[in-house]
Design a protein around this motif. Sequence first.
Motif, short mmCIF file in Angstrom:
data_model
loop_
_atom_site.label_atom_id
_atom_site.label_comp_id
_atom_site.label_asym_id
_atom_site.label_seq_id
_atom_site.Cartn_x
_atom_site.Cartn_y
_atom_site.Cartn_z
N ASP A 15 0.83 -1.21 0.00
CA ASP A 15 0.00 0.00 0.00
C ASP A 15 0.86 1.26 0.00
OD1 ASP A 15 -2.40 1.37 -0.17
OD2 ASP A 15 -2.70 1.47 2.00
N VAL A 16 2.02 1.17 -0.65
CA VAL A 16 2.92 2.32 -0.81
C VAL A 16 2.89 2.73 -2.28
CG1 VAL A 16 5.32 3.11 -0.71
CG2 VAL A 16 4.39 1.66 1.11
N GLU A 17 2.42 3.95 -2.56
CA GLU A 17 2.37 4.43 -3.93
C GLU A 17 3.79 4.63 -4.46
OE1 GLU A 17 -1.41 4.02 -3.14
OE2 GLU A 17 -0.19 5.26 -1.83
N VAL A 18 3.97 4.35 -5.73
CA VAL A 18 5.28 4.43 -6.38
C VAL A 18 5.39 5.73 -7.17
CG1 VAL A 18 6.79 3.43 -8.15
CG2 VAL A 18 5.56 1.94 -6.53
N ILE A 19 6.43 6.51 -6.87
CA ILE A 19 6.76 7.68 -7.68
C ILE A 19 8.03 7.37 -8.45
CG2 ILE A 19 7.25 10.15 -7.69
CD1 ILE A 19 6.02 10.36 -4.93
N PHE A 20 8.00 7.61 -9.75
CA PHE A 20 9.21 7.49 -10.55
C PHE A 20 9.43 8.80 -11.29
CE2 PHE A 20 11.53 6.52 -14.47
CZ PHE A 20 12.68 5.95 -13.92
N GLY A 21 10.68 9.28 -11.32
CA GLY A 21 10.98 10.56 -11.94
C GLY A 21 11.61 10.44 -13.31
N THR A 22 11.01 11.12 -14.29
CA THR A 22 11.63 11.23 -15.61
C THR A 22 12.32 12.58 -15.77
OG1 THR A 22 9.53 12.04 -16.54
CG2 THR A 22 9.96 9.66 -16.67
N LEU A 23 12.29 13.37 -14.73
CA LEU A 23 12.85 14.72 -14.73
C LEU A 23 14.36 14.70 -14.53
CD1 LEU A 23 13.47 15.10 -11.47
CD2 LEU A 23 11.01 15.39 -11.41
N GLY A 24 14.96 15.87 -14.57
CA GLY A 24 16.39 15.98 -14.30
C GLY A 24 17.07 16.91 -15.27
N GLY A 25 18.37 16.72 -15.48
CA GLY A 25 19.14 17.58 -16.34
C GLY A 25 19.17 17.11 -17.79
N ALA A 26 20.30 17.35 -18.44
CA ALA A 26 20.42 17.03 -19.86
C ALA A 26 20.26 15.54 -20.15
CB ALA A 26 21.76 17.53 -20.39
N ASP A 27 20.60 14.70 -19.18
CA ASP A 27 20.53 13.25 -19.38
C ASP A 27 19.23 12.64 -18.88
OD1 ASP A 27 23.09 13.25 -20.50
OD2 ASP A 27 24.05 13.02 -18.55
#
Length: 323
Positions: free
Chosen positions: A252-264
Motif C-alpha cells: 500500500d505504498v504508492e510508487v513515484i518514478f521521476g523522468t525529470l532531471g538535467g540534460a541526461d
Amino acid sequence: MKNQSVALGLGFVSILVSGCSDSVTDTVADIDNAGWAIDPGGDLNGFFDCLEAEGATLVAAHRGGPYPGYPENALQTMAALMTDVPALMEIDVATSADGVLYLHHDDTLERTTTGRGAADVMPWSEISRLQLEDNDGRETGFAPTRFDDALRWAEGRTILEIDFKKTTRYEDVAAEIKNQDAEDRVILIAYSMASAAKLHELLPGAMISLSLDTQSELNRAVAAGIPDDRILGFTGIEDPRPRLFSILNSRDVEVIFGTLGGADSIDNDIAKSGYEALYADIASQGADIIATDRPREAFAALEAAGRAPEAGECGVTRSEADS
C-alpha cells in the motif's frame, strides 16, 4: 489543446496586469472555472488506492510545470497547467528574511527572478516586488507566490507536493498546513529517514514522499513509526524497477518514478527520440505517479494509452469554460 492553453494564459496575463490590486484568490478565480481539478475528499491514501484500482497513473509537475512565458514555482503557472492536465504540483518552499514562506527553488534569486543575492536575505516586502523569469530568462510580469496563497488556491483543485529548501523550517510549514486544515491534501518530501520521522511527528495525517531503494528501507521507515499507508516511495530518475514497484504496491505504498532531471533525463531522451509512449510504458510497469518536467506531454501519452485519470473518476473532475 496546447493552443487553447496559450490563449487562456494570455488572458490570465491581461487579468493580472489590469487587476493587480486584487487578491490572489480573486485573480485566479477568473480561469478556475475551466479545466481539471483533483480533490482527494479528505482521504489522500484512499484517492491513490482508487486510481490504482482504475489502472490510472498521475503526473506530478516538477516545480509547478514551467514552460515558455510561465515561470517555475508560480501560482499562475500551476493554474494554467490545470487547464490541460490533472497534475499534482511539486513546489519548493523557501523563507524570506522576515519569516514569510514563499515558492522558490534556488539558494539565490538570479536565475528565476529579477532579484539578486541570497533567497533568504530580503524581507517579503522586497521579494514581493520582484518579477519572476521563465526558464529562458524572460520576465513574465508575475510576482513570487506566498506559500499560504498557494496552499489556499490548491484546496479542491490539486495536491501540493512540498520540497523544503534549507532556509525553511519544517515547523513553519507544518504550522501553516495545520492553520488551513490541509494535512490530507499535501505530500511532504523527505530525503532521509530522520526527516521523514520528524515530518510524520509534526503532521501525522500527511503523506510523505521518501526515497526508497529496497524493501528493507521501507521496513525501517515503518519501524520508525511511519505507517505504510502514509508513505509514497520515490524510486529514482534512472531506470524503472518493476520488481521494487511491485513490492511497494503490495504494501500500500504508492510508487513515484521521476523522468525529470538535467540534460541526461528520461524527459529529454523522450523529447529527442519522439517516443512519447515511454511514459505509458513506465506506468505499465507499476508507477503510480510520474514526476516530470513535461507534464502535458506525459499526460497526453498516458491518455493515449488509456492509463490517465478520467474525469469523474476518484475525485478527478473537469469543467469547461462558460460560454
